[in-house]
Design a protein around this motif. Structure first.
Motif, PDB file in Angstrom:
ATOM      1  N   ALA A 161       0.891  -1.171   0.000  1.00 51.16           N
ATOM      2  CA  ALA A 161       0.000   0.000   0.000  1.00 51.16           C
ATOM      3  C   ALA A 161       0.918   1.207   0.000  1.00 51.16           C
ATOM      4  CB  ALA A 161      -0.910  -0.008   1.207  1.00 51.16           C
ATOM      5  N   CYS A 162       0.373   2.370   0.276  1.00 56.93           N
ATOM      6  CA  CYS A 162       1.235   3.553   0.308  1.00 56.93           C
ATOM      7  C   CYS A 162       2.374   3.318   1.295  1.00 56.93           C
ATOM      8  CB  CYS A 162       0.452   4.789   0.715  1.00 56.93           C
ATOM      9  SG  CYS A 162       1.528   6.216   0.915  1.00 56.93           S
ATOM     10  N   GLN A 163       3.579   3.618   0.871  1.00 59.41           N
ATOM     11  CA  GLN A 163       4.754   3.378   1.694  1.00 59.41           C
ATOM     12  C   GLN A 163       5.117   4.608   2.531  1.00 59.41           C
ATOM     13  OE1 GLN A 163       6.696   0.090   0.889  1.00 59.41           O
ATOM     14  NE2 GLN A 163       4.563  -0.227   0.274  1.00 59.41           N
ATOM     15  N   GLN A 164       4.286   5.627   2.486  1.00 66.52           N
ATOM     16  CA  GLN A 164       4.494   6.877   3.241  1.00 66.52           C
ATOM     17  C   GLN A 164       5.960   7.313   3.131  1.00 66.52           C
ATOM     18  OE1 GLN A 164       1.704   8.110   4.095  1.00 66.52           O
ATOM     19  NE2 GLN A 164       0.331   6.396   4.484  1.00 66.52           N
ATOM     20  N   CYS A 165       6.376   7.523   1.894  1.00 65.50           N
ATOM     21  CA  CYS A 165       7.775   7.850   1.612  1.00 65.50           C
ATOM     22  C   CYS A 165       8.231   9.116   2.334  1.00 65.50           C
ATOM     23  CB  CYS A 165       7.943   8.070   0.116  1.00 65.50           C
ATOM     24  SG  CYS A 165       7.248   6.752  -0.882  1.00 65.50           S
ATOM     25  N   ARG A 166       9.520   9.111   2.686  1.00 69.20           N
ATOM     26  CA  ARG A 166      10.095  10.344   3.230  1.00 69.20           C
ATOM     27  C   ARG A 166      10.329  11.361   2.117  1.00 69.20           C
ATOM     28  NH1 ARG A 166      12.389   6.245   6.131  1.00 69.20           N
ATOM     29  NH2 ARG A 166      12.282   6.415   8.401  1.00 69.20           N
ATOM     30  N   ARG A 167      10.568  10.863   0.929  1.00 70.30           N
ATOM     31  CA  ARG A 167      10.686  11.754  -0.233  1.00 70.30           C
ATOM     32  C   ARG A 167       9.567  11.376  -1.217  1.00 70.30           C
ATOM     33  NH1 ARG A 167      14.610  11.019  -3.493  1.00 70.30           N
ATOM     34  NH2 ARG A 167      14.810  13.146  -4.193  1.00 70.30           N
ATOM     35  N   PRO A 168       8.359  11.725  -0.919  1.00 69.13           N
ATOM     36  CA  PRO A 168       7.236  11.250  -1.732  1.00 69.13           C
ATOM     37  C   PRO A 168       7.209  11.922  -3.107  1.00 69.13           C
ATOM     38  CG  PRO A 168       6.457  12.688   0.028  1.00 69.13           C
ATOM     39  CD  PRO A 168       7.934  12.549   0.221  1.00 69.13           C
ATOM     40  N   GLN A 169       7.405  11.124  -4.126  1.00 66.96           N
ATOM     41  CA  GLN A 169       7.320  11.622  -5.503  1.00 66.96           C
ATOM     42  C   GLN A 169       5.961  12.225  -5.803  1.00 66.96           C
ATOM     43  OE1 GLN A 169       9.202  11.777  -8.306  1.00 66.96           O
ATOM     44  NE2 GLN A 169      10.926  11.445  -6.953  1.00 66.96           N
ATOM     45  N   CYS A 170       4.929  11.585  -5.247  1.00 65.06           N
ATOM     46  CA  CYS A 170       3.568  12.039  -5.539  1.00 65.06           C
ATOM     47  C   CYS A 170       3.361  13.473  -5.097  1.00 65.06           C
ATOM     48  CB  CYS A 170       2.580  11.118  -4.819  1.00 65.06           C
ATOM     49  SG  CYS A 170       2.897  11.024  -3.043  1.00 65.06           S
ATOM     50  N   VAL A 171       4.017  13.869  -4.020  1.00 63.93           N
ATOM     51  CA  VAL A 171       3.859  15.224  -3.496  1.00 63.93           C
ATOM     52  C   VAL A 171       4.628  16.221  -4.360  1.00 63.93           C
ATOM     53  CG1 VAL A 171       4.452  16.723  -1.550  1.00 63.93           C
ATOM     54  CG2 VAL A 171       3.410  14.495  -1.131  1.00 63.93           C
ATOM     55  N   ILE A 186       2.550  11.276   7.571  1.00 62.68           N
ATOM     56  CA  ILE A 186       1.486  10.714   6.742  1.00 62.68           C
ATOM     57  C   ILE A 186       1.276  11.592   5.509  1.00 62.68           C
ATOM     58  CG2 ILE A 186      -0.923  10.007   6.653  1.00 62.68           C
ATOM     59  CD1 ILE A 186      -0.844   9.589   9.649  1.00 62.68           C
ATOM     60  N   VAL A 187       1.268  10.962   4.335  1.00 68.61           N
ATOM     61  CA  VAL A 187       1.018  11.696   3.096  1.00 68.61           C
ATOM     62  C   VAL A 187      -0.483  11.719   2.838  1.00 68.61           C
ATOM     63  CG1 VAL A 187       1.412  11.727   0.612  1.00 68.61           C
ATOM     64  CG2 VAL A 187       3.283  11.149   2.168  1.00 68.61           C
ATOM     65  N   VAL A 188      -1.037  12.914   2.763  1.00 65.96           N
ATOM     66  CA  VAL A 188      -2.495  13.057   2.662  1.00 65.96           C
ATOM     67  C   VAL A 188      -2.900  13.778   1.377  1.00 65.96           C
ATOM     68  CG1 VAL A 188      -2.858  13.088   5.155  1.00 65.96           C
ATOM     69  CG2 VAL A 188      -2.410  15.225   3.925  1.00 65.96           C
ATOM     70  N   ALA A 203       3.596   9.097 -10.901  1.00 66.24           N
ATOM     71  CA  ALA A 203       4.838   9.284 -10.161  1.00 66.24           C
ATOM     72  C   ALA A 203       5.043   8.272  -9.038  1.00 66.24           C
ATOM     73  CB  ALA A 203       4.872  10.696  -9.576  1.00 66.24           C
ATOM     74  N   CYS A 204       3.974   7.693  -8.519  1.00 66.42           N
ATOM     75  CA  CYS A 204       4.121   6.790  -7.372  1.00 66.42           C
ATOM     76  C   CYS A 204       4.716   5.455  -7.820  1.00 66.42           C
ATOM     77  CB  CYS A 204       2.775   6.540  -6.707  1.00 66.42           C
ATOM     78  SG  CYS A 204       2.883   5.255  -5.441  1.00 66.42           S
ATOM     79  N   PRO A 205       5.848   5.051  -7.244  1.00 70.97           N
ATOM     80  CA  PRO A 205       6.476   3.795  -7.663  1.00 70.97           C
ATOM     81  C   PRO A 205       5.782   2.548  -7.116  1.00 70.97           C
ATOM     82  CG  PRO A 205       8.033   5.259  -6.534  1.00 70.97           C
ATOM     83  CD  PRO A 205       6.663   5.771  -6.264  1.00 70.97           C
ATOM     84  N   TYR A 206       4.769   2.724  -6.284  1.00 80.10           N
ATOM     85  CA  TYR A 206       4.170   1.580  -5.609  1.00 80.10           C
ATOM     86  C   TYR A 206       2.697   1.385  -5.946  1.00 80.10           C
ATOM     87  CZ  TYR A 206       8.482   2.312  -3.085  1.00 80.10           C
ATOM     88  OH  TYR A 206       9.796   2.495  -2.783  1.00 80.10           O
ATOM     89  N   GLY A 207       2.238   2.034  -6.989  1.00 77.83           N
ATOM     90  CA  GLY A 207       0.832   1.879  -7.388  1.00 77.83           C
ATOM     91  C   GLY A 207      -0.125   2.139  -6.246  1.00 77.83           C
ATOM     92  N   ALA A 208       0.216   3.085  -5.387  1.00 77.18           N
ATOM     93  CA  ALA A 208      -0.536   3.255  -4.154  1.00 77.18           C
ATOM     94  C   ALA A 208      -1.650   4.283  -4.264  1.00 77.18           C
ATOM     95  CB  ALA A 208       0.405   3.654  -3.016  1.00 77.18           C
ATOM     96  N   ARG A 209      -1.717   4.958  -5.402  1.00 75.35           N
ATOM     97  CA  ARG A 209      -2.759   5.986  -5.551  1.00 75.35           C
ATOM     98  C   ARG A 209      -3.870   5.468  -6.436  1.00 75.35           C
ATOM     99  NH1 ARG A 209      -1.675  11.774  -4.466  1.00 75.35           N
ATOM    100  NH2 ARG A 209      -0.369  11.530  -2.633  1.00 75.35           N
ATOM    101  N   HIS A 210      -5.084   5.827  -6.095  1.00 78.17           N
ATOM    102  CA  HIS A 210      -6.241   5.289  -6.811  1.00 78.17           C
ATOM    103  C   HIS A 210      -7.188   6.412  -7.176  1.00 78.17           C
ATOM    104  CE1 HIS A 210      -4.818   1.293  -5.723  1.00 78.17           C
ATOM    105  NE2 HIS A 210      -4.483   1.850  -4.574  1.00 78.17           N
ATOM    106  N   GLU A 241      -7.246   9.128  -4.299  1.00 77.45           N
ATOM    107  CA  GLU A 241      -7.204   8.815  -2.876  1.00 77.45           C
ATOM    108  C   GLU A 241      -6.145   7.757  -2.600  1.00 77.45           C
ATOM    109  OE1 GLU A 241     -11.418   7.487  -3.018  1.00 77.45           O
ATOM    110  OE2 GLU A 241     -10.636   5.694  -2.043  1.00 77.45           O
ATOM    111  N   LYS A 242      -5.855   7.533  -1.325  1.00 71.85           N
ATOM    112  CA  LYS A 242      -4.773   6.613  -0.960  1.00 71.85           C
ATOM    113  C   LYS A 242      -4.825   6.277   0.522  1.00 71.85           C
ATOM    114  CE  LYS A 242      -0.720   8.482  -0.034  1.00 71.85           C
ATOM    115  NZ  LYS A 242      -0.743   8.624   1.426  1.00 71.85           N
ATOM    116  N   CYS A 243      -4.002   5.305   0.900  1.00 71.52           N
ATOM    117  CA  CYS A 243      -3.861   4.923   2.302  1.00 71.52           C
ATOM    118  C   CYS A 243      -3.263   6.063   3.117  1.00 71.52           C
ATOM    119  CB  CYS A 243      -2.951   3.695   2.392  1.00 71.52           C
ATOM    120  SG  CYS A 243      -2.123   3.497   3.978  1.00 71.52           S
TER     121      CYS A 243
HETATM  122  S1  SF4 Z   1       1.537   7.518  -2.736  1.00 66.91           S
HETATM  123 FE1  SF4 Z   1       3.337   6.467  -3.535  1.00 66.91          FE
HETATM  124  S2  SF4 Z   1       4.954   8.021  -3.703  1.00 66.91           S
HETATM  125 FE2  SF4 Z   1       3.308   8.877  -2.446  1.00 66.91          FE
HETATM  126  S3  SF4 Z   1       3.985   8.454  -0.355  1.00 66.91           S
HETATM  127 FE3  SF4 Z   1       2.638   6.749  -0.960  1.00 66.91          FE
HETATM  128  S4  SF4 Z   1       4.023   5.205  -1.820  1.00 66.91           S
HETATM  129 FE4  SF4 Z   1       5.188   7.123  -1.687  1.00 66.91          FE
END
Ligand code: SF4
Ligand code: SF4
Lengths: 307, 419
Positions: A161-171, A186-188, A203-210, A241-243
């Motif tokens: 699921a969302c990996q709550q990256c410290r350097r979130p590409q999505c942001v 938490i990335v919101v 941009a999300c490498p983990y397919g975590a956004r829907h 949306e996302k986790c």
């Molecule tokens: S949505 Fe993807 S890039 Fe953004 S924090 Fe979650 S895992 Fe990372």
């Protein structure tokens, strides 16, 4: 456009559009404009500022409006909370791959807790089945496995699921700043600010956004009425949306729903800054790893083999 | 002010034309209607009416957008050779290039507009009123350069044409810097668009340093291909003097651009196939398909063959100078680059997805309808602008003759065959 304006239309399933449909569409578009100028609530929703620019007063008004709106839509008492991050908290997650059996209880607990759309169906957690021979190899994994019994011979399971990256590409990439990282990590997403361009999904490498390709639907008796503005409140058509690590629970000292639901206890969660937390124990005593470390998004979601 | 007369005269020009002109307008009007129906359905039911889904979150719309950014950029870059080679109809070429650029950019913006999930929130992108995430988001840069480029070209064209109307010499000190500025702007719209893809480490297919150069090279093929056809039509149906040498020169430049384009593609393919890392998957999906999923394969190969054939046609002087092969070449280039940018760039970038899923995308009827509508609007804008620009360039419409004398018999709609 409010959610109200869109709810009624899911019966129109034909691909070709009748003249009546066209007129309806045109009317809906015109209605958006009119609504924005007539009904005060709709106008407020339309002109609502970016969440982070709101004053405390603004926020309270908006939360009240949303509670009323959701209450009308689903019935019952709704709470939309906006509890901020607590000082000295950095949430992190760990998952024991040697325990996970691929039963997907976490997936369904997540759907229920976080008001994910049932029709069309949306899952924030993807459980990938992998071949033991190949190791963790996403390109040969499948999310579409359906045996009578899990785990299956020769396979193991990696929930993502969302990996709550410290350097979130999505942001980084969002053109309107509709998504950001909170102080507790938490990335919101502000569902009222997202324009639905879907660059964050690319941009999300983990397919975590829907994305809500259609109006989300949840049966009235399955809605979770305990919500957070940045988390599980019902979403709109056309937004991403996302986790959120169950922000509505974890900011109130509870575990995420997936942690509670896991029958084998594979999931660990906690405040990484708290020396006595279980998550800290895992990180200090187990050999943890992260997915796709070469991309350098620096997830706060750790995998490990506990046994 | 003469502006009112200018507007009135323009209206008169728009409403006078022969059968060909009116049927062309009617055809475009129909396209726009088709698009309107498609878009109404999409608005009503959401983007679920497209074939895009979470694994392939961009498709036909963004592919068309990317292609048209190239057209817009290249149209204006023709200004460089126009200045270097001192062709006689420089002014005409600049104007036509800019008209094309303006219509292409408008189509680009429309394709983005129809792609977003919440068009009612478009204002969130406006700096000051909304919250433009600048400089962090490359898409924010793209919004700025695309709009800047559109405005720049509109200003130049309107100024030049208005000068022609009031029979005043255009002030070189005003217009030359703007024209020169439009060149780096043209390069930047394409570079920035490439960077939107290029800057995503999650997508190895795009995350390659030569993506931006490849974008430029292919743009220098597709943009001129359109201008080439356009110039020939204008030469044939209007009194505009366009030398054959000019047309052949453009064709020659396209041969170089096509060579660089193919070379860069070859460089990418070498790296992927020779080293054979897991990045290869995306090229495999494009050129051979994976696990029997081969939706893109025929397109990919057609695009390569079309590009190579066009390259040869433009390289060999005999075929470059023969109008039949010349136009065939332009068509092949157009097809080759359209597929390369419109299909073979966006979709393999998403397939397989970041979690290894292969979702086979091909545009839905709604997507096709909406695209037809957007192209209809673009061509309509171009036609109407050109309809006024032509008599202005020919000196048949100005303050002394605000009722254009030949408006009636110049019925031939020039861009009819450009698409
Ligand atoms: S949505 Fe993807 S890039 Fe953004 S924090 Fe979650 S895992 Fe990372
Ligand atoms: S889809 Fe929404 S959150 Fe994602 S980049 Fe676009 S505006 Fe931002």
């Amino acid at each position: 456009m409010t959610a109200k304006a869109q709810v009624t239309i899911s019966d129109n399933r034909e691909t070709g559009l009748s003249r009546r449909g066209f007129v309806k569409g045109a009317l809906a578009a015109a209605a958006t404009g009119l609504l924005a100028s007539c009904s005060p609530a709709a106008r407020e929703a339309f002109f609502q500022r970016h969440f982070r620019e709101l004053t405390q007063d603004d926020k309270e008004r908006i939360l009240d409006r949303l509670e009323a709106e959701y209450g009308r839509k689903y019935g019952g008492e709704f709470t939309v909370d906006a509890a901020p991050a607590a000082e000295g908290v950095q949430f992190a997650y760990a998952l024991d791959l040697s325990r996970c059996v691929g039963c997907r209880r976490c997936v369904h607990a997540c759907v229920k807790e976080n008001n994910q759309s049932r029709d069309p169906e949306m899952h924030w957690i993807t459980v990938l089945q992998m071949d033991k021979e190949k190791g963790i190899d996403l390109s040969h994994a499948t999310a579409y496995y359906n045996p009578k019994q899990v785990p299956e011979e020769g396979h193991f399971y990696v929930p993502v699921a969302c990996q709550q990256c410290r350097r979130p590409q999505c942001v980084t990439v969002c053109p309107v700043g509709a998504t950001w990282q909170e102080p507790d990590g938490i990335v919101v997403i502000d569902y009222n600010w997202c324009i639905g361009c879907r660059l964050c999904m690319a941009a999300c490498p983990y397919g975590a956004r829907h994305f809500n390709w259609a109006e989300p639907n949840i049966p009235d008796d399955e809605v979770n009425r305990d919500t957070h503005y940045l988390g599980n409140r019902p979403r709109y058509k056309g937004v991403v949306e996302k986790c959120t690590f169950c922000i509505q629970r974890t900011r109130n000292g509870r575990y995420p729903a997936c942690v509670e639901a896991c029958p084998v206890g594979a999931r660990k969660f906690g405040n990484i800054l708290d020396k006595d937390s279980e998550i800290r124990y895992v990180i200090e005593n187990k050999r943890v790893f992260i997915l796709k470390e070469e991309i350098n998004t620096q997830p706060k979601f750790y995998y490990f083999y506990g046994v | 002010m003469h502006f009112l007369e200018f507007v009135k005269g323009s209206f008169r020009i728009w409403t006078s034309g022969g059968k060909g002109y009116w049927s062309w307008l009617a055809f475009l009007g129909m396209c726009v209607m088709v698009g309107a129906f498609g878009y109404a359905e999409q608005l009503q039911r959401g983007l679920v009416t497209t074939s895009m889904r979470d694994p392939v979150s961009w498709g036909f719309y963004i592919g068309n957008f990317t292609f048209l950014v190239g057209v817009a950029a290249a149209a204006v870059v023709l200004v460089i050779p126009a200045y270097i080679y001192h062709w006689k109809p420089i002014k005409e070429i600049v104007i036509i290039g800019e008209l094309l650029a303006v219509s292409a950019v408008i189509m680009c913006l429309l394709f983005v507009a129809v792609d977003i999930g919440r068009p009612d929130r478009f204002w969130h992108l406006i700096p000051g009123i909304g919250h433009l995430n600048f400089p962090s988001s490359i898409l924010a840069w793209d919004v700025l350069v695309l709009n800047g480029y559109a405005v720049l070209n509109l200003v130049v064209v309107t100024y030049l044409l208005y000068c022609a109307f009031v029979k005043r010499e255009a002030s070189a000190s005003f217009v030359t810097p703007l024209i020169l500025m439009s060149i780096p702007f043209a390069v930047s719209i394409h570079t920035v668009t490439a960077f939107v893809y290029n800057g995503l480490p999650a997508r190895p297919f795009w995350n390659s340093a030569i993506l931006a150069p490849r974008f430029l090279a292919s743009a220098f093929c597709s943009g001129p291909a359109i201008i080439l056809v356009l110039l020939q039509l204008l030469k044939k149906y209007t009194r505009l003097e366009i030398k054959n040498e000019a047309i052949w020169k453009i064709a020659e430049l396209m041969a170089y651009a096509m060579f660089i384009n193919l070379f860069l593609l070859g460089a990418e393919i070498f790296r992927e196939y020779y080293s054979g890392t897991h990045h290869l998957l995306f090229f495999e999906y494009l050129f051979t398909g994976i696990d029997g999923k081969t939706a893109l394969v025929p397109y990919a190969w057609f695009s390569v063959f079309a590009s190579v054939a066009a390259f040869l046609i433009f390289l060999i002087p005999a075929t470059r100078k023969n109008p039949v092969t010349l136009n065939l070449g332009a068509l092949l280039i157009y097809a080759g680059v359209y597929i390369e940018k419109g299909i073979a760039l966006v979709i393999p970038g998403f397939t397989p997805s970041t979690l290894g899923e292969i979702y086979e995308y091909s545009p839905s009827p709604v997507e096709i309808k909406v695209a037809v509508g957007v192209f209809g609007i673009g061509f309509l804008i171009f036609t109407l602008m050109l309809k006024v620009a032509l008599p202005l360039m020919l000196g048949e419409f100005d303050i002394d003759q605000p009722v254009p004398a030949r408006a009636r018999d110049r019925a031939k709609p020039a861009p009819a065959a450009a698409g």
